[in-house]
Write a protein that holds these residues in place. Structure first.
Motif, mmCIF file in Angstrom:
data_model
loop_
_atom_site.group_PDB
_atom_site.id
_atom_site.type_symbol
_atom_site.label_atom_id
_atom_site.label_comp_id
_atom_site.label_asym_id
_atom_site.label_seq_id
_atom_site.Cartn_x
_atom_site.Cartn_y
_atom_site.Cartn_z
ATOM 1 N N GLU A 169 0.841 -1.198 0.000
ATOM 2 C CA GLU A 169 0.000 0.000 0.000
ATOM 3 C C GLU A 169 0.875 1.246 0.000
ATOM 4 O OE1 GLU A 169 -2.730 -0.134 3.219
ATOM 5 O OE2 GLU A 169 -3.834 -1.876 2.438
ATOM 6 N N TYR A 170 0.389 2.264 -0.678
ATOM 7 C CA TYR A 170 1.114 3.530 -0.796
ATOM 8 C C TYR A 170 0.204 4.670 -0.359
ATOM 9 C CZ TYR A 170 4.409 0.803 -3.583
ATOM 10 O OH TYR A 170 5.309 -0.142 -4.010
ATOM 11 N N PRO A 171 0.791 5.742 0.157
ATOM 12 C CA PRO A 171 -0.037 6.849 0.662
ATOM 13 C C PRO A 171 -0.506 7.813 -0.424
ATOM 14 C CG PRO A 171 2.271 7.318 1.070
ATOM 15 C CD PRO A 171 2.215 5.951 0.455
ATOM 16 N N PHE A 172 -0.443 7.364 -1.686
ATOM 17 C CA PHE A 172 -0.847 8.243 -2.783
ATOM 18 C C PHE A 172 -1.166 7.418 -4.025
ATOM 19 C CE2 PHE A 172 3.841 9.006 -1.944
ATOM 20 C CZ PHE A 172 4.244 7.813 -2.523
ATOM 21 N N GLU A 173 -1.719 8.084 -5.013
ATOM 22 C CA GLU A 173 -2.013 7.434 -6.290
ATOM 23 C C GLU A 173 -0.725 7.337 -7.094
ATOM 24 O OE1 GLU A 173 -4.777 8.138 -10.317
ATOM 25 O OE2 GLU A 173 -4.770 9.611 -8.688
ATOM 26 N N VAL A 188 12.238 21.460 -8.211
ATOM 27 C CA VAL A 188 13.392 20.723 -7.701
ATOM 28 C C VAL A 188 13.495 20.873 -6.187
ATOM 29 C CG1 VAL A 188 15.923 20.630 -7.683
ATOM 30 C CG2 VAL A 188 14.689 20.786 -9.854
ATOM 31 N N GLU A 189 13.227 22.078 -5.692
ATOM 32 C CA GLU A 189 13.260 22.309 -4.245
ATOM 33 C C GLU A 189 12.242 21.412 -3.527
ATOM 34 O OE1 GLU A 189 13.385 26.110 -1.185
ATOM 35 O OE2 GLU A 189 12.550 26.374 -3.199
ATOM 36 N N PHE A 190 11.053 21.305 -4.106
ATOM 37 C CA PHE A 190 10.016 20.437 -3.538
ATOM 38 C C PHE A 190 10.444 18.974 -3.600
ATOM 39 C CE2 PHE A 190 6.116 17.897 -4.489
ATOM 40 C CZ PHE A 190 5.588 17.923 -3.196
ATOM 41 N N LEU A 191 10.985 18.556 -4.729
ATOM 42 C CA LEU A 191 11.439 17.176 -4.896
ATOM 43 C C LEU A 191 12.484 16.814 -3.843
ATOM 44 C CD1 LEU A 191 11.662 14.520 -6.580
ATOM 45 C CD2 LEU A 191 13.372 15.709 -7.984
ATOM 46 N N LEU A 192 13.469 17.689 -3.647
ATOM 47 C CA LEU A 192 14.540 17.412 -2.692
ATOM 48 C C LEU A 192 14.037 17.420 -1.248
ATOM 49 C CD1 LEU A 192 17.450 19.449 -4.315
ATOM 50 C CD2 LEU A 192 17.091 16.970 -4.365
ATOM 51 N N SER A 193 12.979 18.191 -0.979
ATOM 52 C CA SER A 193 12.423 18.217 0.382
ATOM 53 C C SER A 193 11.788 16.877 0.751
ATOM 54 C CB SER A 193 11.379 19.334 0.508
ATOM 55 O OG SER A 193 10.173 18.998 -0.163
ATOM 56 N N TRP A 218 2.088 14.424 -9.245
ATOM 57 C CA TRP A 218 0.666 14.214 -9.526
ATOM 58 C C TRP A 218 -0.184 14.379 -8.274
ATOM 59 C CZ3 TRP A 218 -2.021 13.904 -13.896
ATOM 60 C CH2 TRP A 218 -3.346 13.443 -13.833
ATOM 61 N N ASN A 219 0.349 13.955 -7.149
ATOM 62 C CA ASN A 219 -0.421 13.985 -5.910
ATOM 63 C C ASN A 219 -0.289 15.280 -5.123
ATOM 64 O OD1 ASN A 219 -1.641 11.091 -5.235
ATOM 65 N ND2 ASN A 219 0.306 10.782 -6.289
ATOM 66 N N TYR A 220 0.849 15.972 -5.242
ATOM 67 C CA TYR A 220 1.097 17.088 -4.331
ATOM 68 C C TYR A 220 1.435 18.412 -5.022
ATOM 69 C CZ TYR A 220 1.390 13.240 -1.019
ATOM 70 O OH TYR A 220 1.115 12.124 -0.281
ATOM 71 N N LEU A 225 0.172 23.263 -13.368
ATOM 72 C CA LEU A 225 1.574 23.609 -13.619
ATOM 73 C C LEU A 225 2.386 22.401 -14.084
ATOM 74 C CD1 LEU A 225 2.310 25.989 -10.601
ATOM 75 C CD2 LEU A 225 1.751 26.591 -12.962
ATOM 76 N N ILE A 226 1.681 21.315 -14.423
ATOM 77 C CA ILE A 226 2.366 20.125 -14.935
ATOM 78 C C ILE A 226 2.073 19.987 -16.421
ATOM 79 C CG2 ILE A 226 2.590 17.623 -14.807
ATOM 80 C CD1 ILE A 226 1.753 17.755 -11.898
ATOM 81 N N HIS A 227 3.138 19.995 -17.219
ATOM 82 C CA HIS A 227 3.032 19.727 -18.651
ATOM 83 C C HIS A 227 3.329 18.243 -18.822
ATOM 84 C CE1 HIS A 227 3.799 19.727 -22.915
ATOM 85 N NE2 HIS A 227 3.592 21.017 -23.020
#
Length: 289
Positions: A169-173, A188-193, A218-220, A225-227
């Motif tokens: 099980e995963y906490p997201f889709e 990138v800042e969000f990804l690294l966090s 996709w989840n957060y 803003l996603i191409h």
């Protein structure tokens, strides 16, 4: 860039994007012969060689390498965009075109992440994430005997998990696509966090590099803003992926994509298209400078 071979292509790739507006970060697979790349240099960009990672196909080490590369680039400068490419990619548009592309109102600030939602890919996603894949570091053994043993162990582990009705099980889709992407500085800042969380969640997942960025954003992230295209010409219909040759020149130069993958020097036809693109784009680079 993540590279492990093809020094001829990597040298030309670096020369094409060697531009005062770009900095270049290269991470090599630890198993690479680094002496083959000793002649790589730049005139205008800052060139940084990151700490090599022992990268194994389908393994969490793929994520480790990508996050390490993003982290090095993020710490090296707050760039407007970060483009993750491999050492066998080439741009197929000039640097002026590429920089202007990301300044266009419809593109600026967006995350260019590839998503695939076909039935076949969703079935593949389920297999790679539903069960625990404990032996990913050994998936691609060179010895036929070792490979046969590993495959047998993997099949047995999946059979046992099915018998015991294991369903992770995963906490997201979950989402899936190609790992090569172009991310904004906030992206990138969000990804690294989320680095430690991602490494924990996707450990013992098969090919997590195709899943973790797609799933996270996709989840957060604001989906407006996603191409959902990586703006990379990669053909999975004719190969795994297809290797471009001189017969593909018209397709490459007429494509709306910014980068193409993959290229090779294993035959004269493959090497010729590398040289054609190099000479074409090198001319535009020199004009800008």
């Amino acid at each position: 860039m993540i590279a492990h071979g093809e020094p001829y292509i990597l040298e030309r790739l670096v020369n094409i994007i060697d531009d005062p507006r770009n900095d270049i970060y290269i991470l090599f697979d630890k198993k690479s012969d680094l002496s083959l790349f000793k002649d790589i240099s730049v005139c205008y960009s800052k060139l940084t060689f990151c700490e090599p990672v022992d990268i194994r196909w389908g393994d969490i080490s793929q994520i480790v390498a990508e996050l390490s590369l993003f982290e090095s680039a993020y710490e090296g400068g707050r760039y407007e965009y970060f483009h993750l490419i491999s050492g066998v990619d080439l741009p197929i548009k000039s640097q002026d075109y590429i920089h202007a592309y990301f300044q266009q109102p419809e593109n600026k600030g967006k995350e260019f992440i590839h998503y695939v939602n076909t039935v076949g890919n969703m079935r593949d996603l389920k297999y790679k994430t539903q069960y625990y894949h404990w032996f990913t570091r050994f998936y691609r053994k060179r010895s036929l005997v070792s490979k046969a043993i590993v495959i047998s162990i993997i099949r047995l582990s999946i059979i046992l998990q099915k018998l015991f009705k294991i369903n992770r099980e995963y906490p997201f889709e979950l989402k899936k696509g190609m790992n090569w992407c172009s991310l904004s500085c906030p992206g990138v800042e969000f990804l690294l966090s989320k680095k430690q969380e991602l490494l924990k969640i996707f450990r013992n997942t098969l090919c997590p590099d195709e899943i973790f960025i797609q799933t996270l954003f996709w989840n957060y992230w604001n989906r407006e803003l996603i191409h959902t295209d990586s703006i990379r010409l990669i053909d999975w219909e004719r190969g795994r992926p297809y290797t471009f040759s001189n017969s593909d020149y018209t397709e490459l130069v007429n494509s709306e994509m910014l980068f193409a993958r993959k290229f090779s020097t294993s035959s004269s036809a493959f090497k010729e298209i590398v040289d054609i693109i190099y000479n074409l784009l090198k001319h535009s680079v020199n004009e800008h400078k």
